[in-house]
Motif scaffolding. Structure first.
Motif, PDB file in Angstrom:
ATOM      1  N   ILE A   1       0.843  -1.196   0.000  1.00  0.00           N
ATOM      2  CA  ILE A   1       0.000   0.000   0.000  1.00  0.00           C
ATOM      3  C   ILE A   1       0.879   1.248   0.000  1.00  0.00           C
ATOM      4  O   ILE A   1       0.604   2.208  -0.724  1.00  0.00           O
ATOM      5  N   GLU A   2       1.944   1.241   0.775  1.00  0.00           N
ATOM      6  CA  GLU A   2       2.855   2.393   0.813  1.00  0.00           C
ATOM      7  C   GLU A   2       3.497   2.625  -0.548  1.00  0.00           C
ATOM      8  O   GLU A   2       3.685   3.771  -0.970  1.00  0.00           O
ATOM      9  N   ARG A   3       3.814   1.557  -1.266  1.00  0.00           N
ATOM     10  CA  ARG A   3       4.387   1.698  -2.609  1.00  0.00           C
ATOM     11  C   ARG A   3       3.364   2.309  -3.562  1.00  0.00           C
ATOM     12  O   ARG A   3       3.688   3.182  -4.381  1.00  0.00           O
ATOM     13  N   LEU A   4       2.107   1.863  -3.470  1.00  0.00           N
ATOM     14  CA  LEU A   4       1.034   2.424  -4.279  1.00  0.00           C
ATOM     15  C   LEU A   4       0.886   3.920  -4.008  1.00  0.00           C
ATOM     16  O   LEU A   4       0.825   4.734  -4.936  1.00  0.00           O
ATOM     17  N   ILE A   5       0.879   4.295  -2.736  1.00  0.00           N
ATOM     18  CA  ILE A   5       0.756   5.704  -2.354  1.00  0.00           C
ATOM     19  C   ILE A   5       1.952   6.497  -2.878  1.00  0.00           C
ATOM     20  O   ILE A   5       1.800   7.592  -3.434  1.00  0.00           O
ATOM     21  N   SER A   6       3.132   5.949  -2.730  1.00  0.00           N
ATOM     22  CA  SER A   6       4.353   6.630  -3.175  1.00  0.00           C
ATOM     23  C   SER A   6       4.334   6.876  -4.687  1.00  0.00           C
ATOM     24  O   SER A   6       4.716   7.952  -5.159  1.00  0.00           O
ATOM     25  N   LEU A   7       3.878   5.895  -5.454  1.00  0.00           N
ATOM     26  CA  LEU A   7       3.805   6.054  -6.912  1.00  0.00           C
ATOM     27  C   LEU A   7       2.723   7.050  -7.312  1.00  0.00           C
ATOM     28  O   LEU A   7       2.929   7.875  -8.209  1.00  0.00           O
ATOM     29  N   LEU A   8       1.574   6.987  -6.655  1.00  0.00           N
ATOM     30  CA  LEU A   8       0.503   7.937  -6.953  1.00  0.00           C
ATOM     31  C   LEU A   8       0.940   9.364  -6.637  1.00  0.00           C
ATOM     32  O   LEU A   8       0.591  10.303  -7.357  1.00  0.00           O
ATOM     33  N   ALA A   9       1.722   9.542  -5.570  1.00  0.00           N
ATOM     34  CA  ALA A   9       2.171  10.874  -5.166  1.00  0.00           C
ATOM     35  C   ALA A   9       3.107  11.501  -6.192  1.00  0.00           C
ATOM     36  O   ALA A   9       3.315  12.721  -6.177  1.00  0.00           O
ATOM     37  N   LYS A  10       3.666  10.708  -7.105  1.00  0.00           N
ATOM     38  CA  LYS A  10       4.554  11.242  -8.136  1.00  0.00           C
ATOM     39  C   LYS A  10       3.794  11.822  -9.322  1.00  0.00           C
ATOM     40  O   LYS A  10       4.380  12.471 -10.174  1.00  0.00           O
ATOM     41  N   LEU A  11       2.478  11.585  -9.369  1.00  0.00           N
ATOM     42  CA  LEU A  11       1.670  12.118 -10.469  1.00  0.00           C
ATOM     43  C   LEU A  11       1.465  13.617 -10.281  1.00  0.00           C
ATOM     44  O   LEU A  11       1.377  14.100  -9.153  1.00  0.00           O
ATOM     45  N   PRO A  12       1.378  14.380 -11.377  1.00  0.00           N
ATOM     46  CA  PRO A  12       1.158  15.829 -11.259  1.00  0.00           C
ATOM     47  C   PRO A  12      -0.148  16.130 -10.539  1.00  0.00           C
ATOM     48  O   PRO A  12      -1.166  15.488 -10.799  1.00  0.00           O
ATOM     49  N   GLY A  13      -0.103  17.080  -9.634  1.00  0.00           N
ATOM     50  CA  GLY A  13      -1.300  17.500  -8.919  1.00  0.00           C
ATOM     51  C   GLY A  13      -1.633  16.659  -7.697  1.00  0.00           C
ATOM     52  O   GLY A  13      -2.586  16.968  -6.990  1.00  0.00           O
ATOM     53  N   LEU A  14      -0.876  15.590  -7.470  1.00  0.00           N
ATOM     54  CA  LEU A  14      -1.138  14.750  -6.301  1.00  0.00           C
ATOM     55  C   LEU A  14       0.034  14.838  -5.329  1.00  0.00           C
ATOM     56  O   LEU A  14       1.161  14.545  -5.705  1.00  0.00           O
ATOM     57  N   GLY A  15      -0.256  15.238  -4.118  1.00  0.00           N
ATOM     58  CA  GLY A  15       0.741  15.194  -3.065  1.00  0.00           C
ATOM     59  C   GLY A  15       0.543  13.924  -2.256  1.00  0.00           C
ATOM     60  O   GLY A  15      -0.248  13.044  -2.617  1.00  0.00           O
ATOM     61  N   GLN A  16       1.241  13.854  -1.135  1.00  0.00           N
ATOM     62  CA  GLN A  16       1.163  12.659  -0.284  1.00  0.00           C
ATOM     63  C   GLN A  16      -0.259  12.425   0.233  1.00  0.00           C
ATOM     64  O   GLN A  16      -0.750  11.300   0.204  1.00  0.00           O
ATOM     65  N   ARG A  17      -0.930  13.470   0.681  1.00  0.00           N
ATOM     66  CA  ARG A  17      -2.282  13.299   1.241  1.00  0.00           C
ATOM     67  C   ARG A  17      -3.286  12.908   0.160  1.00  0.00           C
ATOM     68  O   ARG A  17      -4.130  12.033   0.369  1.00  0.00           O
ATOM     69  N   SER A  18      -3.218  13.562  -0.996  1.00  0.00           N
ATOM     70  CA  SER A  18      -4.130  13.220  -2.097  1.00  0.00           C
ATOM     71  C   SER A  18      -3.870  11.795  -2.579  1.00  0.00           C
ATOM     72  O   SER A  18      -4.807  11.065  -2.917  1.00  0.00           O
ATOM     73  N   ALA A  19      -2.608  11.395  -2.605  1.00  0.00           N
ATOM     74  CA  ALA A  19      -2.257  10.042  -3.031  1.00  0.00           C
ATOM     75  C   ALA A  19      -2.818   9.015  -2.056  1.00  0.00           C
ATOM     76  O   ALA A  19      -3.286   7.943  -2.473  1.00  0.00           O
ATOM     77  N   ARG A  20      -2.797   9.322  -0.771  1.00  0.00           N
ATOM     78  CA  ARG A  20      -3.372   8.399   0.230  1.00  0.00           C
ATOM     79  C   ARG A  20      -4.871   8.243   0.009  1.00  0.00           C
ATOM     80  O   ARG A  20      -5.404   7.135   0.072  1.00  0.00           O
ATOM     81  N   ARG A  21      -5.556   9.374  -0.246  1.00  0.00           N
ATOM     82  CA  ARG A  21      -7.010   9.311  -0.485  1.00  0.00           C
ATOM     83  C   ARG A  21      -7.307   8.517  -1.759  1.00  0.00           C
ATOM     84  O   ARG A  21      -8.240   7.718  -1.804  1.00  0.00           O
ATOM     85  N   ALA A  22      -6.503   8.752  -2.815  1.00  0.00           N
ATOM     86  CA  ALA A  22      -6.709   8.028  -4.078  1.00  0.00           C
ATOM     87  C   ALA A  22      -6.466   6.533  -3.884  1.00  0.00           C
ATOM     88  O   ALA A  22      -7.230   5.699  -4.383  1.00  0.00           O
ATOM     89  N   ALA A  23      -5.406   6.186  -3.164  1.00  0.00           N
ATOM     90  CA  ALA A  23      -5.099   4.772  -2.911  1.00  0.00           C
ATOM     91  C   ALA A  23      -6.220   4.109  -2.133  1.00  0.00           C
ATOM     92  O   ALA A  23      -6.625   2.979  -2.446  1.00  0.00           O
ATOM     93  N   LEU A  24      -6.734   4.814  -1.132  1.00  0.00           N
ATOM     94  CA  LEU A  24      -7.826   4.255  -0.332  1.00  0.00           C
ATOM     95  C   LEU A  24      -9.072   4.036  -1.188  1.00  0.00           C
ATOM     96  O   LEU A  24      -9.728   2.996  -1.096  1.00  0.00           O
TER      97      LEU A  24
END
Length: 200
Positions: free
Chosen positions: A9-32
């Motif tokens: 899950i942390e890897r998924l969040i980390s990869l999502l956070a690299k997308l434009p417009g997504l920070g760590q918090r947005s990536a966590r919400r998207a992963a969830l």
């Protein structure tokens, strides 16, 4: 920082956070959201990503992305091959197509000249543009580049490089946007709109 989930899950969040417009918090919400709707979102997204990675390629003519080479726009005989619209990246090409205001062909530079970032002409698809403009079939090259310092520097450089080809080199008009009110616009936009005025 303590980990609140397993490594997958942390890897998924980390990869999502690299997308434009997504920070760590947005990536966590998207992963969830993806994990909660595994069958409706996560698995179809995983399949779509794998298919895109396997099939999408860069068009050898214009630099766009498609599953075929040349891309659908370059292969479309109904488009005006005498017009080339130069854009910074594929996202700008998609924006132009969304507006349905241009029926010619494109050329994706792959970036802008930037002395600060060390991006010179050799890092961009300038040679391909000059070759296309010089083949005798092109009558106009439209520079649809951002109204930034790097965008304007790139536009001036391209105009100089294309001068010998004999094609007309134009730029997109800049100024008051549709629905824009003057008191909300910056000084530069108002000044540019005044310089680019036309008969009513």
């Amino acid at each position: 920082m303590s980990k609140s989930a397993g490594p997958e899950i942390e890897r998924l969040i980390s990869l999502l956070a690299k997308l434009p417009g997504l920070g760590q918090r947005s990536a966590r919400r998207a992963a969830l959201a993806l994990l909660k709707r595994r069958d409706q979102l996560l698995l179809p997204l995983s399949d779509a990503l794998a298919e895109a990675a396997a099939k999408v390629k860069v068009c050898s003519t214009c630099g766009s992305l498609d599953t075929c080479d040349p891309c659908a726009i370059c292969a479309d005989g109904a488009r005006d091959g005498t017009l080339i619209c130069v854009v910074e990246e594929v996202g700008a090409l998609w924006a132009m197509e969304r507006a349905s205001a241009f029926r010619g062909r494109y050329h994706v530079l792959g970036g802008l000249l930037s002395a600060l970032d060390g991006v010179g002409p050799e890092a961009l698809r300038v040679g391909g543009l000059v070759a296309r403009a010089s083949d005798g079939s092109v009558r106009e090259v439209i520079l649809a580049l951002p109204a930034t310092v790097d965008g304007q520097t790139t536009a001036h450089y391209l105009a100089d490089r294309l001068a010998a080809s004999g094609v007309a080199v134009t730029m997109l008009a800049r100024g008051v946007p549709v629905g824009g009110e003057l008191d909300w616009l910056d000084d530069g936009t108002i000044a540019q709109a005044m310089r680019a005025r036309r008969p009513a």
